[in-house]
Design an enzyme around this catalytic site. Structure first.
Site, mmCIF file in Angstrom:
data_model
loop_
_atom_site.group_PDB
_atom_site.id
_atom_site.type_symbol
_atom_site.label_atom_id
_atom_site.label_comp_id
_atom_site.label_asym_id
_atom_site.label_seq_id
_atom_site.Cartn_x
_atom_site.Cartn_y
_atom_site.Cartn_z
ATOM 1 N N ASN A 73 -2.960 6.031 1.606
ATOM 2 C CA ASN A 73 -1.867 5.521 2.570
ATOM 3 C C ASN A 73 -0.966 6.517 2.796
ATOM 4 O O ASN A 73 -0.446 6.392 4.040
ATOM 5 C CB ASN A 73 -1.032 4.500 1.949
ATOM 6 C CG ASN A 73 -1.995 3.093 1.767
ATOM 7 O OD1 ASN A 73 -3.167 2.985 2.111
ATOM 8 N ND2 ASN A 73 -1.613 2.099 1.218
ATOM 9 N N TYR A 99 12.385 -9.043 -6.266
ATOM 10 C CA TYR A 99 11.620 -8.639 -6.577
ATOM 11 C C TYR A 99 11.249 -8.554 -8.364
ATOM 12 O O TYR A 99 10.168 -8.415 -8.975
ATOM 13 C CB TYR A 99 10.837 -7.329 -6.321
ATOM 14 C CG TYR A 99 11.065 -7.111 -4.580
ATOM 15 C CD1 TYR A 99 11.121 -8.305 -3.958
ATOM 16 C CD2 TYR A 99 10.716 -6.072 -4.145
ATOM 17 C CE1 TYR A 99 10.918 -8.378 -2.418
ATOM 18 C CE2 TYR A 99 10.687 -5.913 -2.447
ATOM 19 C CZ TYR A 99 10.765 -7.035 -1.792
ATOM 20 O OH TYR A 99 10.692 -7.176 -0.513
ATOM 21 N N LEU A 151 0.519 -4.187 7.216
ATOM 22 C CA LEU A 151 -0.904 -4.486 6.996
ATOM 23 C C LEU A 151 -1.413 -5.983 6.794
ATOM 24 O O LEU A 151 -2.577 -6.253 6.479
ATOM 25 C CB LEU A 151 -1.783 -3.762 5.731
ATOM 26 C CG LEU A 151 -1.119 -2.321 5.270
ATOM 27 C CD1 LEU A 151 -1.852 -1.987 4.143
ATOM 28 C CD2 LEU A 151 -1.952 -1.353 6.488
ATOM 29 N N LYS A 184 2.415 -1.667 0.337
ATOM 30 C CA LYS A 184 2.490 -2.035 -0.915
ATOM 31 C C LYS A 184 0.977 -1.776 -1.669
ATOM 32 O O LYS A 184 0.154 -2.011 -1.132
ATOM 33 C CB LYS A 184 2.714 -3.276 -1.665
ATOM 34 C CG LYS A 184 2.443 -3.829 -2.803
ATOM 35 C CD LYS A 184 1.218 -4.476 -3.200
ATOM 36 C CE LYS A 184 0.753 -4.747 -4.500
ATOM 37 N NZ LYS A 184 -0.317 -5.265 -4.792
HETATM 38 N N1 LIG Z 1 12.164 -8.285 3.511
HETATM 39 C C1 LIG Z 1 11.167 -8.951 3.422
HETATM 40 O O1 LIG Z 1 11.732 -10.139 3.271
HETATM 41 C C2 LIG Z 1 9.640 -8.332 2.773
HETATM 42 C C3 LIG Z 1 8.777 -9.427 2.983
HETATM 43 C C4 LIG Z 1 7.523 -8.862 2.318
HETATM 44 C C5 LIG Z 1 7.441 -7.504 1.844
HETATM 45 N N2 LIG Z 1 8.461 -6.964 2.233
HETATM 46 C C6 LIG Z 1 8.383 -5.130 1.838
HETATM 47 O O2 LIG Z 1 7.283 -4.664 2.574
HETATM 48 C C7 LIG Z 1 6.251 -4.148 1.658
HETATM 49 C C8 LIG Z 1 5.074 -4.240 1.997
HETATM 50 O O3 LIG Z 1 4.512 -5.690 2.286
HETATM 51 P P1 LIG Z 1 3.293 -6.391 1.469
HETATM 52 O O4 LIG Z 1 3.073 -5.754 0.181
HETATM 53 O O5 LIG Z 1 3.693 -7.697 1.353
HETATM 54 O O6 LIG Z 1 2.177 -6.211 2.464
HETATM 55 P P2 LIG Z 1 1.264 -4.993 3.122
HETATM 56 O O7 LIG Z 1 1.541 -3.896 2.518
HETATM 57 O O8 LIG Z 1 0.821 -5.456 4.583
HETATM 58 O O9 LIG Z 1 -0.053 -5.524 2.147
HETATM 59 C C9 LIG Z 1 -0.457 -5.021 0.893
HETATM 60 C C10 LIG Z 1 -1.567 -5.526 0.663
HETATM 61 O O10 LIG Z 1 -2.665 -4.556 1.324
HETATM 62 C C11 LIG Z 1 -3.446 -4.029 0.274
HETATM 63 N N3 LIG Z 1 -3.809 -2.516 0.607
HETATM 64 C C12 LIG Z 1 -2.627 -1.589 0.528
HETATM 65 N N4 LIG Z 1 -3.192 -0.281 0.899
HETATM 66 C C13 LIG Z 1 -4.552 -0.394 1.199
HETATM 67 C C14 LIG Z 1 -5.610 0.333 1.555
HETATM 68 N N5 LIG Z 1 -5.205 1.594 1.485
HETATM 69 N N6 LIG Z 1 -6.875 -0.276 1.546
HETATM 70 C C15 LIG Z 1 -6.864 -1.816 1.594
HETATM 71 N N7 LIG Z 1 -6.016 -2.695 1.035
HETATM 72 C C16 LIG Z 1 -4.632 -1.995 1.005
HETATM 73 C C17 LIG Z 1 -2.564 -4.055 -1.187
HETATM 74 O O11 LIG Z 1 -3.781 -4.129 -2.019
HETATM 75 P P3 LIG Z 1 -3.787 -3.194 -3.306
HETATM 76 O O12 LIG Z 1 -2.581 -3.144 -4.190
HETATM 77 O O13 LIG Z 1 -5.150 -3.460 -4.004
HETATM 78 O O14 LIG Z 1 -3.972 -1.951 -2.636
HETATM 79 C C18 LIG Z 1 -1.954 -5.455 -0.733
HETATM 80 O O15 LIG Z 1 -2.785 -6.460 -1.197
HETATM 81 C C19 LIG Z 1 6.544 -4.921 0.425
HETATM 82 O O16 LIG Z 1 6.305 -4.410 -0.790
HETATM 83 C C20 LIG Z 1 8.113 -4.950 0.350
HETATM 84 O O17 LIG Z 1 8.586 -3.590 0.072
HETATM 85 C C21 LIG Z 1 9.854 -7.220 2.524
#
Ligand SMILES: NC(=O)c1ccc[n+]([C@@H]2O[C@H](COP(=O)([O-])OP(=O)(O)OC[C@H]3O[C@@H](n4cnc5c(N)ncnc54)[C@H](OP(=O)(O)O)[C@@H]3O)[C@@H](O)[C@H]2O)c1
Length: 285
Positions: free
Chosen positions: A241, A52, A189, A231
């Site tokens: 959240n 990252y 999400l 995130k």
């Molecule tokens: N190990 C792996 O290979 C891997 C892969 C992917 C992810 N991850 C981990 O998992 C974490 C989460 O995954 P992710 O960030 O990709 O996806 P996520 O958490 O499912 O979705 C993030 C998205 O949701 C939005 N969001 C967050 N809170 C919200 C709310 N209350 N209302 C509306 N929209 C909201 C965010 O936008 P805003 O910023 O505008 O709120 C962002 O666009 C990552 O940060 C990372 O640490 C790990």
């Protein structure tokens, strides 16, 4: 705000069940800002990775927060270019330097490529040396997972995989049961997908509990026993959240959400494409 919950890992350590993921938060400055804001709001768990390219921002926010280091859980992940009996110990020391800490709470192998066996054994040594508290895997399956389970002297404490109401990982959960491995949800999400977030069941339950649809989804993860770190860089989202510990979905409501499982994943790149896409990785300074 109601008390947050913890999950006890298979080595007895307690991980805050909820945290902040910092994937796609661009650069150390933006990451420091988001993590600092989150820590002020009561977040005590940060999920980052070498890939990252923002571990220094996490380290700075933790250091400047004034919160005792032992009260914050930091997870990071080694990239395949860090894997190997000789390479991994060096990579861990560099990671400790970037995070500006003496130990990492949870260290994961990020992807199932390269010398992951050598890397896992080196992570076990890092546990013995006190540099890492718990170790685990991300994105492992099939024979690569079997290989790790064969050679492990410390069972993986967590498995971090894509996991949300449309993709619930039943088979992998069954497989990992004998090892006491806990599940961490990435894309909890659906990476913010409106189709998932606006499912009618979430809207209905959001009205019932005076919460948002996203809070209902996050509450479902918590009650399933998943460790979850959505995130966000949006201050209102960050606040919303974490505000999921003052209500409880009923068993029937949990079942209704479970019924959304339809084997739909958002990350669909094949293993071969991933392998070549991931080989262009540039290590962090
Ligand atoms: N190990 C792996 O290979 C891997 C892969 C992917 C992810 N991850 C981990 O998992 C974490 C989460 O995954 P992710 O960030 O990709 O996806 P996520 O958490 O499912 O979705 C993030 C998205 O949701 C939005 N969001 C967050 N809170 C919200 C709310 N209350 N209302 C509306 N929209 C909201 C965010 O936008 P805003 O910023 O505008 O709120 C962002 O666009 C990552 O940060 C990372 O640490 C790990």
């Amino acid at each position: 705000m109601a008390e947050q919950t913890y999950v006890t890992l298979n080595n007895g350590t307690k991980i805050p069940q909820f945290g902040l993921g910092v994937y796609m938060i661009n650069g150390d400055d933006a990451t420091e800002k988001a993590v600092s804001e989150a820590l002020k709001l009561g977040y005590r768990h940060i999920d980052t990775a070498h890939a990252y390219q923002n571990e220094r921002g996490v380290g700075r926010a933790v250091k400047n927060s004034g919160i005792d280091r032992h009260d914050i859980w930091i997870t990071s992940k080694l990239w395949p270019s860090d894997y190997g009996k000789d390479k991994t110990p060096v990579a861990i020391d560099k990671m400790l330097d970037r995070l500006d800490t003496d130990y990492i709470d949870l260290l994961l192998l990020h992807q199932q490529f390269g010398d992951y066996v050598g890397a896992y054994q080196a992570m076990e040594e890092a546990v013995k040396a006190g540099k890492v508290r718990a170790i685990g895997l991300s994105n492992f399956d099939g024979e690569r997972l079997d290989k790790i389970l064969d050679i492990a002297t410390i069972n993986p404490a967590v498995m971090q995989v894509e996991l949300h109401p449309y993709y619930q990982q039943q088979a992998l959960k069954e497989k990992m049961k004998p090892y006491g491995t806990k599940f961490e949800s990435w894309y909890p999400l659906g990476h913010g997908d409106a189709g998932l977030i606006n499912e009618p069941i979430f809207t209905e339950l959001a009205q019932k509990y005076g919460k948002t649809n996203v809070q209902i989804i996050l509450r479902w993860h918590i009650q399933k026993g998943h460790i979850v770190f959505p995130k966000s860089t949006n201050p209102q989202h960050l606040k919303d959240n974490i505000d999921i510990f003052d209500f409880e979905l009923t068993p029937d409501e949990m079942k209704e959400i479970d019924a959304l499982d339809k084997d739909k994943r958002y990350f669909t790149m094949s293993l071969e494409t991933q392998k070549s896409a991931f080989s262009s990785f540039k290590p962090a300074d």
